[in-house]
Design an enzyme around this catalytic site. Sequence first.
Site, mmCIF file in Angstrom:
data_model
loop_
_atom_site.group_PDB
_atom_site.id
_atom_site.type_symbol
_atom_site.label_atom_id
_atom_site.label_comp_id
_atom_site.label_asym_id
_atom_site.label_seq_id
_atom_site.Cartn_x
_atom_site.Cartn_y
_atom_site.Cartn_z
ATOM 1 N N THR A 50 1.192 10.708 11.028
ATOM 2 C CA THR A 50 0.394 10.938 9.834
ATOM 3 C C THR A 50 -0.667 11.994 10.116
ATOM 4 O OG1 THR A 50 -0.654 9.790 7.977
ATOM 5 C CG2 THR A 50 -1.487 9.252 10.159
ATOM 6 N N CYS A 55 -9.473 9.658 5.587
ATOM 7 C CA CYS A 55 -8.791 8.370 5.657
ATOM 8 C C CYS A 55 -8.778 7.828 7.088
ATOM 9 C CB CYS A 55 -7.353 8.487 5.159
ATOM 10 S SG CYS A 55 -7.183 8.766 3.388
ATOM 11 N N HIS A 72 -2.339 3.955 6.438
ATOM 12 C CA HIS A 72 -3.127 5.167 6.154
ATOM 13 C C HIS A 72 -3.872 4.867 4.859
ATOM 14 C CE1 HIS A 72 -3.163 9.853 5.760
ATOM 15 N NE2 HIS A 72 -4.141 9.333 5.028
#
Length: 209
Positions: A50, A55, A72
Amino acid sequence: MTTRSRDGGKDKSSGTTRDSHYIDRQFNLPAAKIGPGEVYATQRNMVIVTVLGSCVSACLRDPETNVGGMNHFMLPHHEGQPDGPLSESARYGAYAMEVLVNHLLSLGARRDRLEAKIFGAGRIVPGMSDVGAKNAKFAVEYLERERIPVLAQDLGRVEASKVYFFPHTGRVLVKRLKTLSNDTVLIRERNYAERLDELAKGGGADIFV
Protein backbone atom coordinates in the site's frame (compact mmCIF):
# COMPACT_ATOMS: atom_id res chain seq x y z
CA MET A 1 -18.41 -3.53 2.62
CA THR A 2 -17.47 -6.28 0.21
CA THR A 3 -15.67 -9.33 1.61
CA ARG A 4 -14.07 -11.84 -0.72
CA SER A 5 -12.45 -15.23 -0.23
CA ARG A 6 -9.78 -16.36 -2.67
CA ASP A 7 -7.78 -19.52 -3.33
CA GLY A 8 -9.88 -21.93 -1.35
CA GLY A 9 -10.27 -19.66 1.65
CA LYS A 10 -6.56 -18.83 2.01
CA ASP A 11 -7.18 -15.10 1.55
CA LYS A 12 -9.80 -12.69 2.87
CA SER A 13 -10.22 -9.16 1.58
CA SER A 14 -12.57 -6.21 1.90
CA GLY A 15 -12.89 -3.63 -0.85
CA THR A 16 -10.21 -5.04 -3.17
CA THR A 17 -10.78 -6.17 -6.74
CA ARG A 18 -9.14 -8.68 -9.05
CA ASP A 19 -7.18 -5.79 -10.56
CA SER A 20 -5.46 -5.39 -7.17
CA HIS A 21 -3.65 -8.72 -7.57
CA TYR A 22 -0.45 -9.20 -9.54
CA ILE A 23 2.96 -10.89 -9.46
CA ASP A 24 5.66 -8.73 -7.91
CA ARG A 25 8.72 -9.34 -10.09
CA GLN A 26 11.12 -7.79 -7.58
CA PHE A 27 10.25 -10.34 -4.89
CA ASN A 28 8.94 -13.07 -7.21
CA LEU A 29 5.79 -13.39 -5.13
CA PRO A 30 2.03 -12.98 -5.59
CA ALA A 31 1.04 -9.50 -4.44
CA ALA A 32 -2.12 -7.67 -3.40
CA LYS A 33 -2.35 -3.88 -3.49
CA ILE A 34 -4.75 -2.16 -1.09
CA GLY A 35 -5.96 1.43 -0.90
CA PRO A 36 -7.89 3.63 1.54
CA GLY A 37 -10.69 1.73 3.28
CA GLU A 38 -9.43 -1.68 2.17
CA VAL A 39 -8.26 -4.76 4.09
CA TYR A 40 -6.37 -7.88 3.04
CA ALA A 41 -5.48 -11.00 5.04
CA THR A 42 -3.84 -14.21 3.89
CA GLN A 43 -2.34 -17.58 4.81
CA ARG A 44 -0.13 -17.55 1.72
CA ASN A 45 3.49 -16.59 1.17
CA MET A 46 2.91 -13.29 -0.62
CA VAL A 47 3.32 -9.53 -0.23
CA ILE A 48 0.65 -6.94 0.60
CA VAL A 49 1.42 -3.44 -0.67
CA THR A 50 0.00 0.00 0.00
CA VAL A 51 0.95 3.67 -0.33
CA LEU A 52 0.26 5.86 2.70
CA GLY A 53 -0.04 9.57 3.13
CA SER A 54 -2.06 10.69 6.16
CA CYS A 55 -3.67 7.27 6.49
CA VAL A 56 -2.42 4.51 8.76
CA SER A 57 -1.84 0.83 8.03
CA ALA A 58 -1.68 -1.81 10.72
CA CYS A 59 0.13 -5.01 9.75
CA LEU A 60 -1.09 -7.79 12.04
CA ARG A 61 0.27 -11.34 12.19
CA ASP A 62 -0.01 -14.56 14.17
CA PRO A 63 3.60 -15.86 14.25
CA GLU A 64 2.55 -19.46 14.93
CA THR A 65 0.26 -19.84 11.92
CA ASN A 66 1.95 -17.21 9.69
CA VAL A 67 -1.50 -15.73 9.02
CA GLY A 68 -1.22 -11.99 8.51
CA GLY A 69 -2.92 -9.00 7.00
CA MET A 70 -2.98 -5.25 6.51
CA ASN A 71 -5.57 -2.49 6.57
CA HIS A 72 -5.45 1.11 5.32
CA PHE A 73 -7.63 3.68 7.07
CA MET A 74 -8.04 7.12 8.57
CA LEU A 75 -10.48 8.66 11.03
CA PRO A 76 -13.17 11.18 10.07
CA HIS A 77 -11.91 14.67 10.84
CA HIS A 78 -14.76 17.12 10.35
CA GLU A 79 -14.81 20.04 12.77
CA GLY A 80 -16.49 19.40 16.08
CA GLN A 81 -15.59 15.71 16.07
CA PRO A 82 -14.48 14.86 19.65
CA ASP A 83 -11.44 12.71 20.32
CA GLY A 84 -11.19 9.73 22.64
CA PRO A 85 -11.69 5.96 22.42
CA LEU A 86 -15.48 6.22 22.67
CA SER A 87 -15.91 9.04 20.15
CA GLU A 88 -17.81 8.69 16.89
CA SER A 89 -14.54 9.23 15.06
CA ALA A 90 -12.76 6.41 16.92
CA ARG A 91 -15.62 4.06 16.09
CA TYR A 92 -14.58 4.11 12.44
CA GLY A 93 -10.99 3.29 13.30
CA ALA A 94 -12.07 0.47 15.60
CA TYR A 95 -14.23 -0.92 12.81
CA ALA A 96 -11.28 -0.93 10.40
CA MET A 97 -9.18 -2.77 12.97
CA GLU A 98 -11.86 -5.32 13.82
CA VAL A 99 -12.49 -6.15 10.15
CA LEU A 100 -8.80 -7.03 9.82
CA VAL A 101 -8.74 -9.01 13.08
CA ASN A 102 -11.87 -10.95 12.09
CA HIS A 103 -10.36 -11.83 8.70
CA LEU A 104 -7.26 -13.14 10.45
CA LEU A 105 -9.27 -15.21 12.92
CA SER A 106 -11.30 -16.74 10.09
CA LEU A 107 -8.02 -17.90 8.52
CA GLY A 108 -6.81 -19.61 11.68
CA ALA A 109 -5.05 -16.88 13.66
CA ARG A 110 -5.59 -16.45 17.40
CA ARG A 111 -6.26 -13.02 18.82
CA ASP A 112 -4.01 -13.55 21.85
CA ARG A 113 -1.04 -14.30 19.58
CA LEU A 114 -1.38 -11.29 17.25
CA GLU A 115 1.56 -8.93 16.81
CA ALA A 116 1.49 -5.55 15.09
CA LYS A 117 3.61 -3.17 13.06
CA ILE A 118 2.11 0.23 12.19
CA PHE A 119 2.97 2.75 9.50
CA GLY A 120 1.87 5.99 7.86
CA ALA A 121 0.19 9.02 9.44
CA GLY A 122 2.27 11.38 7.35
CA ARG A 123 1.89 15.16 7.16
CA ILE A 124 1.62 15.45 3.40
CA VAL A 125 -1.88 16.81 2.72
CA PRO A 126 -2.30 20.61 2.82
CA GLY A 127 -5.06 21.59 5.23
CA MET A 128 -4.97 18.17 6.92
CA SER A 129 -1.77 18.59 8.95
CA ASP A 130 -3.24 17.21 12.18
CA VAL A 131 -5.05 14.25 10.65
CA GLY A 132 -1.99 11.99 10.51
CA ALA A 133 -1.26 12.59 14.19
CA LYS A 134 -4.86 11.76 15.06
CA ASN A 135 -4.70 8.54 13.06
CA ALA A 136 -1.39 7.55 14.67
CA LYS A 137 -2.67 8.25 18.17
CA PHE A 138 -5.74 6.11 17.57
CA ALA A 139 -3.74 3.16 16.18
CA VAL A 140 -1.25 3.17 19.07
CA GLU A 141 -3.97 3.48 21.72
CA TYR A 142 -6.20 0.84 20.11
CA LEU A 143 -3.42 -1.75 20.01
CA GLU A 144 -2.39 -0.96 23.56
CA ARG A 145 -5.98 -1.28 24.76
CA GLU A 146 -6.41 -4.59 22.93
CA ARG A 147 -3.06 -5.84 24.29
CA ILE A 148 -1.64 -6.44 20.84
CA PRO A 149 2.11 -5.80 21.08
CA VAL A 150 3.61 -3.35 18.58
CA LEU A 151 6.94 -4.72 17.34
CA ALA A 152 7.73 -1.77 15.07
CA GLN A 153 6.26 1.55 14.02
CA ASP A 154 7.10 4.32 11.60
CA LEU A 155 4.64 7.21 11.93
CA GLY A 156 4.40 10.91 11.25
CA ARG A 157 6.88 11.37 8.41
CA VAL A 158 6.68 14.40 6.13
CA GLU A 159 6.55 12.27 3.01
CA ALA A 160 4.36 9.46 1.74
CA SER A 161 5.45 5.86 2.29
CA LYS A 162 5.13 2.71 0.24
CA VAL A 163 4.78 -0.29 2.54
CA TYR A 164 5.49 -3.91 1.62
CA PHE A 165 4.26 -6.46 4.20
CA PHE A 166 5.24 -10.12 4.00
CA PRO A 167 2.71 -11.89 6.26
CA HIS A 168 4.43 -15.27 6.05
CA THR A 169 7.56 -13.94 7.77
CA GLY A 170 6.40 -10.68 9.36
CA ARG A 171 8.98 -8.68 7.41
CA VAL A 172 8.08 -5.12 6.39
CA LEU A 173 9.89 -2.87 3.93
CA VAL A 174 9.14 0.85 3.80
CA LYS A 175 10.09 3.02 0.84
CA ARG A 176 10.08 6.77 1.35
CA LEU A 177 8.41 8.64 -1.50
CA LYS A 178 10.32 11.91 -1.39
CA THR A 179 8.52 13.10 -4.49
CA LEU A 180 5.27 11.86 -5.95
CA SER A 181 5.12 11.47 -9.71
CA ASN A 182 1.45 12.41 -9.55
CA ASP A 183 -1.14 13.41 -7.00
CA THR A 184 -2.98 10.06 -6.97
CA VAL A 185 -2.25 9.48 -3.28
CA LEU A 186 -3.51 12.93 -2.33
CA ILE A 187 -6.65 12.57 -4.43
CA ARG A 188 -7.48 9.12 -3.05
CA GLU A 189 -7.00 10.22 0.54
CA ARG A 190 -8.98 13.43 0.06
CA ASN A 191 -11.85 11.50 -1.51
CA TYR A 192 -11.73 8.90 1.26
CA ALA A 193 -11.64 11.62 3.94
CA GLU A 194 -14.64 13.40 2.40
CA ARG A 195 -16.57 10.14 2.22
CA LEU A 196 -15.78 9.35 5.85
CA ASP A 197 -16.86 12.80 6.98
CA GLU A 198 -20.19 12.50 5.18
CA LEU A 199 -20.80 9.07 6.71
CA ALA A 200 -19.83 10.29 10.18
CA LYS A 201 -22.11 13.32 9.93
CA GLY A 202 -24.95 11.12 8.75
CA GLY A 203 -24.37 8.43 11.36
CA GLY A 204 -23.46 5.80 8.75
CA ALA A 205 -21.73 2.62 9.87
CA ASP A 206 -20.32 1.06 6.68
CA ILE A 207 -17.13 2.93 5.81
CA PHE A 208 -15.84 0.38 3.27
CA VAL A 209 -17.96 1.29 0.26
